[in-house]
Scaffold this active site. Structure first.
Site, PDB file in Angstrom:
ATOM      1  CG  ASP A   5      -2.443   1.110   1.131  1.00 39.83           C
ATOM      2  OD1 ASP A   5      -1.464   2.144   0.236  1.00 39.83           O
ATOM      3  OD2 ASP A   5      -2.887   0.879   1.736  1.00 39.83           O
ATOM      4  CG  ASN A  49       0.154   4.551 -13.390  1.00 37.38           C
ATOM      5  OD1 ASN A  49      -0.165   4.933 -14.421  1.00 37.38           O
ATOM      6  ND2 ASN A  49      -0.204   3.169 -12.663  1.00 37.38           N
ATOM      7  CE1 TYR A  53      -5.532  12.763  -9.382  1.00 37.58           C
ATOM      8  CE2 TYR A  53      -6.224  14.262 -10.616  1.00 37.58           C
ATOM      9  CZ  TYR A  53      -6.090  13.170 -11.201  1.00 37.58           C
ATOM     10  OH  TYR A  53      -5.078  12.399 -11.758  1.00 37.58           O
ATOM     11  CE  LYS A 107      -2.539  12.481 -10.638  1.00 37.97           C
ATOM     12  NZ  LYS A 107      -1.092  11.417 -10.344  1.00 37.97           N
TER      13      LYS A 107
HETATM   14  N1  LIG Z   1      -7.657   8.145 -15.864  1.00 37.97           N
HETATM   15  C1  LIG Z   1      -7.575   9.226 -15.843  1.00 37.97           C
HETATM   16  O1  LIG Z   1      -8.496   9.493 -17.173  1.00 37.97           O
HETATM   17  C2  LIG Z   1      -6.412   9.570 -15.919  1.00 37.97           C
HETATM   18  C3  LIG Z   1      -6.235  11.186 -16.605  1.00 37.97           C
HETATM   19  C4  LIG Z   1      -5.057  12.377 -15.584  1.00 37.97           C
HETATM   20  C5  LIG Z   1      -3.963  11.060 -14.772  1.00 37.97           C
HETATM   21  N2  LIG Z   1      -4.050  10.192 -14.389  1.00 37.97           N
HETATM   22  C6  LIG Z   1      -2.899   9.615 -13.505  1.00 37.97           C
HETATM   23  O2  LIG Z   1      -2.997   8.641 -14.222  1.00 37.97           O
HETATM   24  C7  LIG Z   1      -2.455   7.438 -12.303  1.00 37.97           C
HETATM   25  C8  LIG Z   1      -3.159   6.303 -13.542  1.00 37.97           C
HETATM   26  O3  LIG Z   1      -4.725   5.789 -12.914  1.00 37.97           O
HETATM   27  P1  LIG Z   1      -5.170   4.748 -14.025  1.00 37.97           P
HETATM   28  O4  LIG Z   1      -6.255   5.605 -14.893  1.00 37.97           O
HETATM   29  O5  LIG Z   1      -5.190   4.028 -14.998  1.00 37.97           O
HETATM   30  O6  LIG Z   1      -6.371   4.440 -12.339  1.00 37.97           O
HETATM   31  P2  LIG Z   1      -6.687   2.748 -12.033  1.00 37.97           P
HETATM   32  O7  LIG Z   1      -7.179   2.283 -13.235  1.00 37.97           O
HETATM   33  O8  LIG Z   1      -7.650   3.499 -11.329  1.00 37.97           O
HETATM   34  O9  LIG Z   1      -5.554   2.648 -11.709  1.00 37.97           O
HETATM   35  C9  LIG Z   1      -4.644   2.790 -10.242  1.00 37.97           C
HETATM   36  C10 LIG Z   1      -3.744   2.044 -10.031  1.00 37.97           C
HETATM   37  O10 LIG Z   1      -2.773   2.897  -9.400  1.00 37.97           O
HETATM   38  C11 LIG Z   1      -2.690   2.033  -7.642  1.00 37.97           C
HETATM   39  N3  LIG Z   1      -3.311   2.202  -6.530  1.00 37.97           N
HETATM   40  C12 LIG Z   1      -4.156   3.300  -6.548  1.00 37.97           C
HETATM   41  N4  LIG Z   1      -3.718   2.824  -4.570  1.00 37.97           N
HETATM   42  C13 LIG Z   1      -2.315   2.496  -4.182  1.00 37.97           C
HETATM   43  C14 LIG Z   1      -1.679   2.695  -3.169  1.00 37.97           C
HETATM   44  N5  LIG Z   1      -2.726   2.844  -2.295  1.00 37.97           N
HETATM   45  N6  LIG Z   1      -1.371   1.649  -2.771  1.00 37.97           N
HETATM   46  C15 LIG Z   1      -0.501   1.200  -4.003  1.00 37.97           C
HETATM   47  N7  LIG Z   1      -1.042   1.402  -5.174  1.00 37.97           N
HETATM   48  C16 LIG Z   1      -2.333   2.031  -5.920  1.00 37.97           C
HETATM   49  C17 LIG Z   1      -4.066   1.155  -8.188  1.00 37.97           C
HETATM   50  O11 LIG Z   1      -3.301  -0.245  -7.849  1.00 37.97           O
HETATM   51  P3  LIG Z   1      -4.706  -1.363  -6.321  1.00 37.97           P
HETATM   52  O12 LIG Z   1      -5.503  -0.759  -6.238  1.00 37.97           O
HETATM   53  O13 LIG Z   1      -4.814  -2.797  -7.079  1.00 37.97           O
HETATM   54  O14 LIG Z   1      -3.616  -0.678  -5.129  1.00 37.97           O
HETATM   55  C18 LIG Z   1      -3.137   0.720  -9.746  1.00 37.97           C
HETATM   56  O15 LIG Z   1      -2.792   0.050  -9.988  1.00 37.97           O
HETATM   57  C19 LIG Z   1      -2.564   8.173 -11.645  1.00 37.97           C
HETATM   58  O16 LIG Z   1      -1.511   8.551 -10.895  1.00 37.97           O
HETATM   59  C20 LIG Z   1      -3.673   8.823 -12.154  1.00 37.97           C
HETATM   60  O17 LIG Z   1      -3.967   9.840 -11.708  1.00 37.97           O
HETATM   61  C21 LIG Z   1      -5.494   9.317 -14.992  1.00 37.97           C
END
Ligand SMILES: NC(=O)c1ccc[n+]([C@@H]2O[C@H](COP(=O)([O-])OP(=O)(O)OC[C@H]3O[C@@H](n4cnc5c(N)ncnc54)[C@H](OP(=O)(O)O)[C@@H]3O)[C@@H](O)[C@H]2O)c1
Length: 265
Positions: A65, A92, A157, A161
């Site tokens: 975590d 990430n 957020y 960022k």
């Molecule tokens: N999707 C969008 O629209 C978007 C846009 C801009 C930026 N982003 C950024 O891109 C990155 C990836 O997001 P995503 O879109 O791929 O989201 P996602 O599909 O929800 O994946 C998030 C990942 O982060 C991990 N995570 C979250 N909290 C955690 C914790 N406390 N400890 C360990 N791992 C943790 C989750 O794994 P577990 O739950 O298995 O721990 C999962 O693998 C993030 O930093 C997000 O802010 C996303």
């Protein structure tokens, strides 16, 4: 396919879903060994096994975590135990809270900052010295289009960022002369579990298709950018336009634009 990574090792946080999983697949396809990090161990194990079989790489996992204050130490200890020299770091993992500032417990706000600022900075600080000594390193930090956007009401957020964007550029300036490139990857709306976790899926589903990217497109853009030594990467023409025009507005106008946004309850 660009840039073979045979013999390199990559650490990807948040590899159990979305953009992190796409990064793991992209890096394995180029020959990199992997250390996959997230909380959901079953998903990491499944992905690691699949990528080992498909690409003949070594894939290790570390279920942790990242909101824990000892997360960086746990991961660094795992790299030492497994004798992995990390050449590529993809910071990430992340999420956006769904409650207002005062509606959140301090522990929730702290977890958000710890996962996306504390651990991101700590992993860079712990792993970059060896990269610098070897004269090779690639670091991708997931920021967001939100880093350029007007501040949103009630959300940490955008501030978090913005920090990631700013610090990535600063560390890139320090380390680039030593062969270590840092890129802040700033995607807009990306198909993943992100909006399900935040509880905004219904709202975001109303956005037009041209606003969205898939996770593979975002990961490829970030990878190409870090390999080319670009400190900031905003994938997609629409997002680039939004990012750069939004910065042209004076702060007072940006504040009014942000305040017009939806208040998180
Ligand atoms: N999707 C969008 O629209 C978007 C846009 C801009 C930026 N982003 C950024 O891109 C990155 C990836 O997001 P995503 O879109 O791929 O989201 P996602 O599909 O929800 O994946 C998030 C990942 O982060 C991990 N995570 C979250 N909290 C955690 C914790 N406390 N400890 C360990 N791992 C943790 C989750 O794994 P577990 O739950 O298995 O721990 C999962 O693998 C993030 O930093 C997000 O802010 C996303």
């Amino acid at each position: 396919m660009s840039a073979s990574l045979n013999g390199r090792t990559a650490l990807v946080t948040g590899a159990s879903a979305g953009i992190g999983e796409a990064f793991a697949r992209l890096l394995a396809a180029r020959g990199a060994n992997l250390l996959l990090v997230a909380r959901r161990e079953d998903r990491l194990r499944h992905l690691g096994n699949e990528l080992e079989q498909a690409f003949g790489i070594r894939a290790e996992i570390c279920a942790v975590d990242l909101s824990r204050s000892d997360a960086v130490a746990t991961i660094v200890a795992a790299t030492e135990r497994m004798r992995l020299d990390i050449d590529i770091l993809v910071n990430n993992a992340g999420f956006a809270a769904s409650k207002s500032f005062l509606g959140s417990d301090w522990s929730e706000l702290h977890a958000e900052m710890q996962v996306m600022m504390g651990t991101v900075t700590g992993l860079m600080h712990s792993l970059a010295p060896a990269m610098k000594a070897r004269g090779y390193g690639r670091i991708i930090n997931l920021a967001s289009l939100a880093a350029f956007a007007p501040t949103a009401p009630s959300m940490l957020y955008t501030g978090i960022k913005s920090f990631v964007l700013n610090v990535s550029e600063a560390v890139d300036m320090e380390l680039k002369p030593h062969g270590v490139y840092v890129t802040a990857l700033c995607p807009g709306f990306t198909w993943s579990e992100f909006h399900d976790v935040q509880g905004t899926r219904e709202l975001t589903n109303r956005l037009p298709a041209f606003m969205w990217h898939d996770a593979e497109t975002v990961a490829r853009a970030g990878f190409d950018a870090v390999m080319a030594g670009q400190p900031v990467c905003v994938p997609g023409a629409v997002n680039k336009t939004l990012a750069y025009t939004s910065r042209l507005f004076p702060e007072r106008i940006r504040y009014m634009m942000g305040r017009a946004g939806k208040m998180v309850e």
